[in-house]
Design a protein around this motif. Structure first.
Motif, PDB file in Angstrom:
ATOM      1  N   THR A 144     -24.389  -8.171 -67.434  1.00  0.00           N
ATOM      2  CA  THR A 144     -24.800  -7.796 -66.071  1.00  0.00           C
ATOM      3  C   THR A 144     -25.348  -8.984 -65.294  1.00  0.00           C
ATOM      4  O   THR A 144     -25.536  -8.885 -64.073  1.00  0.00           O
ATOM      5  CB  THR A 144     -25.868  -6.688 -66.118  1.00  0.00           C
ATOM      6  N   LEU A 145     -25.595 -10.107 -65.965  1.00  0.00           N
ATOM      7  CA  LEU A 145     -26.144 -11.292 -65.300  1.00  0.00           C
ATOM      8  C   LEU A 145     -25.100 -12.395 -65.146  1.00  0.00           C
ATOM      9  O   LEU A 145     -25.437 -13.503 -64.739  1.00  0.00           O
ATOM     10  CB  LEU A 145     -27.325 -11.840 -66.113  1.00  0.00           C
ATOM     11  N   ARG A 148     -25.008 -14.504 -62.003  1.00  0.00           N
ATOM     12  CA  ARG A 148     -26.272 -15.103 -61.581  1.00  0.00           C
ATOM     13  C   ARG A 148     -26.349 -16.549 -62.061  1.00  0.00           C
ATOM     14  O   ARG A 148     -25.683 -16.957 -63.012  1.00  0.00           O
ATOM     15  CB  ARG A 148     -27.432 -14.304 -62.178  1.00  0.00           C
ATOM     16  N   ILE A 153     -32.761 -16.275 -63.569  1.00  0.00           N
ATOM     17  CA  ILE A 153     -33.002 -15.203 -64.539  1.00  0.00           C
ATOM     18  C   ILE A 153     -34.398 -15.346 -65.140  1.00  0.00           C
ATOM     19  O   ILE A 153     -34.783 -16.428 -65.586  1.00  0.00           O
ATOM     20  CB  ILE A 153     -31.935 -15.238 -65.646  1.00  0.00           C
ATOM     21  N   THR A 154     -35.144 -14.270 -65.145  1.00  0.00           N
ATOM     22  CA  THR A 154     -36.521 -14.320 -65.629  1.00  0.00           C
ATOM     23  C   THR A 154     -36.631 -13.768 -67.049  1.00  0.00           C
ATOM     24  O   THR A 154     -35.778 -13.007 -67.506  1.00  0.00           O
ATOM     25  CB  THR A 154     -37.447 -13.517 -64.711  1.00  0.00           C
ATOM     26  N   GLU A 157     -36.691  -9.918 -67.037  1.00  0.00           N
ATOM     27  CA  GLU A 157     -35.374  -9.293 -66.963  1.00  0.00           C
ATOM     28  C   GLU A 157     -34.695  -9.275 -68.324  1.00  0.00           C
ATOM     29  O   GLU A 157     -34.128  -8.260 -68.751  1.00  0.00           O
ATOM     30  CB  GLU A 157     -34.486 -10.053 -65.976  1.00  0.00           C
ATOM     31  N   LEU A 158     -34.734 -10.418 -69.004  1.00  0.00           N
ATOM     32  CA  LEU A 158     -34.095 -10.517 -70.305  1.00  0.00           C
ATOM     33  C   LEU A 158     -34.759  -9.592 -71.320  1.00  0.00           C
ATOM     34  O   LEU A 158     -34.081  -8.954 -72.135  1.00  0.00           O
ATOM     35  CB  LEU A 158     -34.142 -11.965 -70.798  1.00  0.00           C
ATOM     36  N   ASP A 160     -36.235  -6.761 -70.702  1.00  0.00           N
ATOM     37  CA  ASP A 160     -35.812  -5.390 -70.407  1.00  0.00           C
ATOM     38  C   ASP A 160     -34.404  -5.122 -70.945  1.00  0.00           C
ATOM     39  O   ASP A 160     -34.117  -4.033 -71.453  1.00  0.00           O
ATOM     40  CB  ASP A 160     -35.841  -5.138 -68.898  1.00  0.00           C
ATOM     41  N   LEU A 161     -33.526  -6.115 -70.814  1.00  0.00           N
ATOM     42  CA  LEU A 161     -32.158  -5.955 -71.328  1.00  0.00           C
ATOM     43  C   LEU A 161     -32.150  -5.820 -72.846  1.00  0.00           C
ATOM     44  O   LEU A 161     -31.415  -5.006 -73.411  1.00  0.00           O
ATOM     45  CB  LEU A 161     -31.295  -7.147 -70.906  1.00  0.00           C
ATOM     46  N   LYS A 164     -33.262  -2.391 -73.723  1.00  0.00           N
ATOM     47  CA  LYS A 164     -32.220  -1.413 -73.383  1.00  0.00           C
ATOM     48  C   LYS A 164     -31.159  -1.377 -74.484  1.00  0.00           C
ATOM     49  O   LYS A 164     -30.730  -0.299 -74.916  1.00  0.00           O
ATOM     50  CB  LYS A 164     -31.595  -1.775 -72.041  1.00  0.00           C
TER      51      LYS A 164
END
Length: 442
Positions: A144-145, A148, A153-154, A157-158, A160-161, A164
């Motif tokens: 999904t990145l 980008r 990219i933070t 974010e990573l 959370d992925l 998931k």
């Protein structure tokens, strides 16, 4: 020899350089060290000067005719003043160019960087293609990145992925986190990122060492059920039981790596397992028991095997066998069907339980357990059969210095293992059919 630079002299020099296809120079009489170098395609202004450390340096000032003679002399004077102050113009230019290149790399997308990473790094890895899929494939961590830029990219974010992915497949998420962290480490080394955003991020799932191993009864069930699969999986699964190496090592076994001899010496076969094909990059001569040799000969001469293929197990002829998930599913169904049939023959109405979950890798634990407990194989010999190095001891010194192949002890252990399969599992002994392996291997 220095001379007074003029426009006519410069144009004559350029014409001569183009005619002779050579590099020619004019030195300025007025500004020491200033010279014009003309080649077949361009003419550049240079200042040749000694730095404060005594080293001779050449500084590019500009190109003709964009920089006129007077401008070149002024630029030379400026550079000379900088050097007096301890400034190296070339070093500053190199630093600026390096920063510009790094900035350009930071602006490209994750997908573009992954393409470069795959070309420079992953192509040299045994599981490079699988790693790339784990990064930005259909279910990749970074999919999904992909469009980008890496710098945008933070860590949040990573994280959370990773969480998931862990909700669906915890162990797979651990692997993807490791692959992504290695990728971002490489990005930091290459200047694409200032630092790895995944550094020291914890695995989302706890992993326990697998201690599953098969009883001899389970091993008999698997052996018999494998006989229903046909080539190549019938021979592949049985060889993995007899020769407890990693699935990928056996499945992609090249015929050229086998030295089998003939039926007069069935216990003298050798498989040369090369270092690039092993997990620990450790080459090994693998002794083949007569049972292992007979399975290999059966696979070699099977009518469904493309006879001109370089691989022992293949369906296409060009690539090693694949489709392991479907094959394992077929094997599990065959095992359960055999259990149901046996229950019916006993006339009982008991509930038939499926075999507890197992993986192909459990064959290795099964061999290690039974070989040590039932056959009395020393643990360090069993380790070397599995192509481990001194894992039976916690001594780091032993792990570094004990590189012995233990070839003959391993041959004895594998032959004893095969003999136990004959006696305890009822595996038929190889029949001497007079097949000369040198003929089928060629």
């Amino acid at each position: 020899m220095a001379e007074l630079l003029t426009k006519n002299a410069i144009e004559a020099l350029i014409a001569r350089a183009a005619r002779e296809k050579a590099q020619l120079e004019l030195r300025d009489q007025r500004e020491p060290g200033l010279r014009l170098r003309a080649g077949a395609r361009s003419a550049v202004w240079l200042l040749v000067i000694r730095l404060n450390n005594g080293k001779r340096s050449r500084v590019k000032l500009g190109t003709w005719p964009g920089m006129a003679i007077s401008d070149a002399r002024a630029a030379a004077h400026t550079v000379r003043s900088q050097i007096v102050q301890g400034i190296d113009p070339n070093a500053e230019k190199q630093a600026a160019a390096k920063e510009a290149a790094a900035e350009a790399r930071r602006r490209v997308s994750i997908k573009d960087v992954l393409d470069t990473y795959e070309r420079l790094v992953l192509t040299g890895h045994r599981r490079g293609a699988a790693t790339r899929r784990a990064l930005d494939g259909k279910a990749g961590l970074l999919t999904t990145l992909a469009n980008r830029t890496p710098a945008s990219i933070t860590r949040l974010e990573l994280g959370d992925l990773v969480k998931k992915h862990a909700r669906k497949a915890p162990i797979s998420a651990n692997r993807k986190l490791a692959y992504a962290s290695a990728f971002f480490n490489w990005c930091a080394d290459e200047g694409v990122l200032a630092a790895n955003p995944l550094e020291k991020m914890r695995k989302p799932a706890k992993e326990n060492e697998r201690d599953r191993y098969h009883t001899l009864d389970e091993l008999r069930e698997i052996w018999n059920a494998a006989g229903t699969l046909g080539y190549p999986f019938e021979q592949l699964y049985r060889l993995l039981i007899v020769l407890p190496h990693r699935r990928e090592e056996v499945a992609a076994l090249p015929v050229a790596d086998l030295t089998l001899g003939d039926d007069d010496a069935p216990d003298q076969g050798i498989w040369l397992l090369s270092a690039p094909r092993t997990k620990n990059a450790s080459a090994l001569r693998v002794p083949l028991s007569p049972l292992a040799r007979s399975i290999i000969v059966e696979a070699m001469t099977h009518q469904d095997r493309p006879q001109d293929s370089r691989y022992l197990f293949t369906t296409t002829g060009d690539t090693p066998v694949s489709g392991f998930t479907k094959a394992k599913r077929r094997l599990d169904k065959a095992i359960h069907a055999a259990r149901v049939k046996a229950a019916e023959e006993r006339g009982g109405e008991e509930k038939v339980e499926p075999m507890p979950h197992w993986t192909v890798h459990d064959f290795r634990t099964t061999f290690n357990t039974h070989a040590c407990e039932l056959l009395g194989v020393p643990p360090h010999v069993a380790d070397r059969v599995l192509n481990h190095v001194a894992t039976a001891t916690r001594s780091k010194v032993m792990r570094i210095y004990n590189r012995s192949e233990l070839f003959e002890p391993r041959r004895e252990a594998l032959c004893a293992w095969a003999e136990m399969l004959h006696e305890r599992l009822g595996v038929p002994r190889p029949r001497n059919e007079g097949v000369k392996v040198s003929q089928v291997a060629s």
